[in-house]
Design a protein around this motif. Structure first.
Motif, PDB file in Angstrom:
ATOM      1  N   LYS A 184      -7.840   9.597   2.607  1.00 37.84           N
ATOM      2  CA  LYS A 184      -6.975   8.856   3.532  1.00 37.84           C
ATOM      3  C   LYS A 184      -7.784   7.806   4.295  1.00 37.84           C
ATOM      4  N   LEU A 185      -8.975   8.157   4.725  1.00 38.52           N
ATOM      5  CA  LEU A 185      -9.836   7.221   5.441  1.00 38.52           C
ATOM      6  C   LEU A 185     -10.196   6.030   4.552  1.00 38.52           C
ATOM      7  N   PHE A 186     -10.498   6.287   3.278  1.00 42.19           N
ATOM      8  CA  PHE A 186     -10.814   5.219   2.333  1.00 42.19           C
ATOM      9  C   PHE A 186      -9.613   4.293   2.144  1.00 42.19           C
ATOM     10  N   ILE A 187      -8.444   4.867   1.958  1.00 42.06           N
ATOM     11  CA  ILE A 187      -7.226   4.065   1.792  1.00 42.06           C
ATOM     12  C   ILE A 187      -6.976   3.226   3.045  1.00 42.06           C
ATOM     13  N   ASP A 188      -7.115   3.849   4.212  1.00 39.03           N
ATOM     14  CA  ASP A 188      -6.913   3.122   5.473  1.00 39.03           C
ATOM     15  C   ASP A 188      -7.879   1.952   5.599  1.00 39.03           C
ATOM     16  N   ALA A 189      -9.152   2.184   5.282  1.00 39.93           N
ATOM     17  CA  ALA A 189     -10.153   1.119   5.395  1.00 39.93           C
ATOM     18  C   ALA A 189      -9.824  -0.026   4.440  1.00 39.93           C
ATOM     19  N   CYS A 190      -9.384   0.300   3.241  1.00 40.84           N
ATOM     20  CA  CYS A 190      -9.088  -0.737   2.243  1.00 40.84           C
ATOM     21  C   CYS A 190      -7.772  -1.455   2.515  1.00 40.84           C
ATOM     22  N   SER A 191      -6.957  -0.920   3.408  1.00 40.27           N
ATOM     23  CA  SER A 191      -5.699  -1.593   3.728  1.00 40.27           C
ATOM     24  C   SER A 191      -5.876  -2.717   4.744  1.00 40.27           C
ATOM     25  N   VAL A 192      -7.049  -2.810   5.351  1.00 44.29           N
ATOM     26  CA  VAL A 192      -7.300  -3.826   6.373  1.00 44.29           C
ATOM     27  C   VAL A 192      -7.505  -5.199   5.748  1.00 44.29           C
ATOM     28  N   ARG A 193      -8.341  -5.247   4.722  1.00 43.86           N
ATOM     29  CA  ARG A 193      -8.669  -6.511   4.055  1.00 43.86           C
ATOM     30  C   ARG A 193      -7.971  -6.541   2.698  1.00 43.86           C
ATOM     31  N   ASN A 194      -7.152  -7.495   2.465  1.00 43.69           N
ATOM     32  CA  ASN A 194      -6.446  -7.710   1.208  1.00 43.69           C
ATOM     33  C   ASN A 194      -5.593  -6.490   0.812  1.00 43.69           C
ATOM     34  N   LEU A 195      -4.706  -6.140   1.694  1.00 43.40           N
ATOM     35  CA  LEU A 195      -3.775  -5.033   1.454  1.00 43.40           C
ATOM     36  C   LEU A 195      -2.989  -5.253   0.170  1.00 43.40           C
ATOM     37  N   ALA A 196      -2.399  -6.427   0.016  1.00 43.47           N
ATOM     38  CA  ALA A 196      -1.563  -6.701  -1.156  1.00 43.47           C
ATOM     39  C   ALA A 196      -2.374  -6.621  -2.444  1.00 43.47           C
ATOM     40  N   GLY A 197      -3.555  -7.203  -2.465  1.00 41.76           N
ATOM     41  CA  GLY A 197      -4.377  -7.179  -3.673  1.00 41.76           C
ATOM     42  C   GLY A 197      -4.879  -5.797  -4.027  1.00 41.76           C
ATOM     43  N   SER A 198      -5.019  -4.951  -3.025  1.00 41.41           N
ATOM     44  CA  SER A 198      -5.518  -3.595  -3.261  1.00 41.41           C
ATOM     45  C   SER A 198      -4.434  -2.640  -3.725  1.00 41.41           C
ATOM     46  N   PHE A 199      -3.199  -2.831  -3.230  1.00 42.50           N
ATOM     47  CA  PHE A 199      -2.176  -1.819  -3.468  1.00 42.50           C
ATOM     48  C   PHE A 199      -0.830  -2.339  -3.979  1.00 42.50           C
ATOM     49  N   HIS A 200      -0.319  -3.414  -3.442  1.00 35.85           N
ATOM     50  CA  HIS A 200       1.049  -3.848  -3.742  1.00 35.85           C
ATOM     51  C   HIS A 200       1.275  -4.058  -5.235  1.00 35.85           C
ATOM     52  N   GLN A 213     -14.029  -2.157  -2.788  1.00 35.54           N
ATOM     53  CA  GLN A 213     -12.616  -2.527  -2.801  1.00 35.54           C
ATOM     54  C   GLN A 213     -12.351  -3.573  -3.878  1.00 35.54           C
ATOM     55  N   ASP A 214     -13.208  -4.586  -3.963  1.00 32.00           N
ATOM     56  CA  ASP A 214     -13.024  -5.633  -4.976  1.00 32.00           C
ATOM     57  C   ASP A 214     -13.087  -5.061  -6.391  1.00 32.00           C
ATOM     58  N   GLN A 215     -14.082  -4.213  -6.653  1.00 35.18           N
ATOM     59  CA  GLN A 215     -14.276  -3.693  -8.009  1.00 35.18           C
ATOM     60  C   GLN A 215     -13.232  -2.653  -8.404  1.00 35.18           C
ATOM     61  N   TYR A 216     -12.976  -1.694  -7.522  1.00 35.39           N
ATOM     62  CA  TYR A 216     -12.188  -0.528  -7.923  1.00 35.39           C
ATOM     63  C   TYR A 216     -10.705  -0.615  -7.585  1.00 35.39           C
ATOM     64  N   LEU A 217     -10.332  -1.404  -6.591  1.00 41.98           N
ATOM     65  CA  LEU A 217      -8.916  -1.503  -6.230  1.00 41.98           C
ATOM     66  C   LEU A 217      -8.331  -2.847  -6.648  1.00 41.98           C
ATOM     67  N   ILE A 218      -8.902  -3.926  -6.160  1.00 48.09           N
ATOM     68  CA  ILE A 218      -8.335  -5.245  -6.447  1.00 48.09           C
ATOM     69  C   ILE A 218      -8.395  -5.548  -7.947  1.00 48.09           C
ATOM     70  N   ASN A 219      -9.452  -5.122  -8.598  1.00 43.35           N
ATOM     71  CA  ASN A 219      -9.647  -5.364 -10.028  1.00 43.35           C
ATOM     72  C   ASN A 219      -8.756  -4.475 -10.912  1.00 43.35           C
ATOM     73  N   ALA A 220      -8.116  -3.474 -10.351  1.00 50.10           N
ATOM     74  CA  ALA A 220      -7.315  -2.518 -11.135  1.00 50.10           C
ATOM     75  C   ALA A 220      -5.829  -2.847 -11.037  1.00 50.10           C
ATOM     76  N   ASN A 221      -5.092  -2.478 -12.073  1.00 48.94           N
ATOM     77  CA  ASN A 221      -3.636  -2.575 -11.993  1.00 48.94           C
ATOM     78  C   ASN A 221      -2.999  -1.183 -11.963  1.00 48.94           C
ATOM     79  N   LYS A 222      -3.810  -0.147 -12.237  1.00 48.22           N
ATOM     80  CA  LYS A 222      -3.331   1.228 -12.153  1.00 48.22           C
ATOM     81  C   LYS A 222      -4.392   2.077 -11.456  1.00 48.22           C
ATOM     82  N   LEU A 223      -3.910   3.003 -10.631  1.00 45.73           N
ATOM     83  CA  LEU A 223      -4.788   3.907  -9.887  1.00 45.73           C
ATOM     84  C   LEU A 223      -4.431   5.343 -10.241  1.00 45.73           C
TER      85      LEU A 223
END
Length: 179
Positions: free
Chosen positions: A90-106, A64-74
């Motif tokens: 969907k399961l991966f997205i759900d799991a990553c929404s638990v910890r640092n939702l805003a940093g991962s997606f918003h 999550q830190d490397q591939y989502l939080i570190n990215a600005n485009k997906l």
């Protein structure tokens, strides 16, 4: 940073093949890019405690830190599974929404390519993924690219060889870079 996500956990999937092609195109255009293949996810990520911040695995946190939080485009490459998107995505997205939702997606920007061996090009799967990403405050590029009958587009070595498809894919990628 752009993260290209091969949205299937099937080994040697067509999603991986198309995602690698997009990764190469981004690299050729000197974009900072990384590739996440969901087939490489460690199995310890998915368990009943993954919906509790304290119960998440170290491997999920690292990914999550490397591939989502570190990215600005997906950039998602999504195979059609039973008329929708793969459950692992969907399961991966759900799991990553638990910890640092805003940093991962918003506030991130997203794009997607749907691929299928049939005629629909994963249109329903892309609709569902768009709804999920919009809910997570990802702005999805309106031009989603469905690619159907993918096995007719590959050469004997399994490379994408259809000139028209390659041109459309590159135009789609250029649009996403500008997005």
């Amino acid at each position: 940073m752009i993260t290209v996500i091969a949205g299937s956990n099937r080994k040697n999937s067509e999603a991986e093949r198309f995602a690698r092609h997009y990764f190469e195109l981004f690299s050729q255009k000197r974009e900072k890019v990384q590739l996440l293949n969901l087939a490489d996810l460690p199995l310890d990520m998915f368990h009943t405690n993954m919906y509790d911040t304290e119960g998440q695995s170290k491997s999920l946190i690292s990914i999550q830190d490397q591939y989502l939080i570190n990215a600005n485009k997906l950039f998602f490459v999504v195979s059609e599974y039973n008329g929708g998107m793969p459950g692992v995505l969907k399961l991966f997205i759900d799991a990553c929404s638990v910890r640092n939702l805003a940093g991962s997606f918003h506030g991130k920007k997203g794009a997607m390519v749907g691929i299928s061996s049939g005629r629909a090009g994963c249109i329903r799967g892309m609709e569902h993924l768009t709804a999920v990403l919009n809910y997570l405050q990802v702005t999805v590029m309106p031009n989603r690219l469905p690619i159907s009958s993918i096995h007719q587009l590959l050469d004997e070595e399994g490379r994408i060889s259809d000139k028209e498809t390659l041109d459309v894919m590159e135009k789609h990628l250029d649009d996403f870079i500008k997005f």
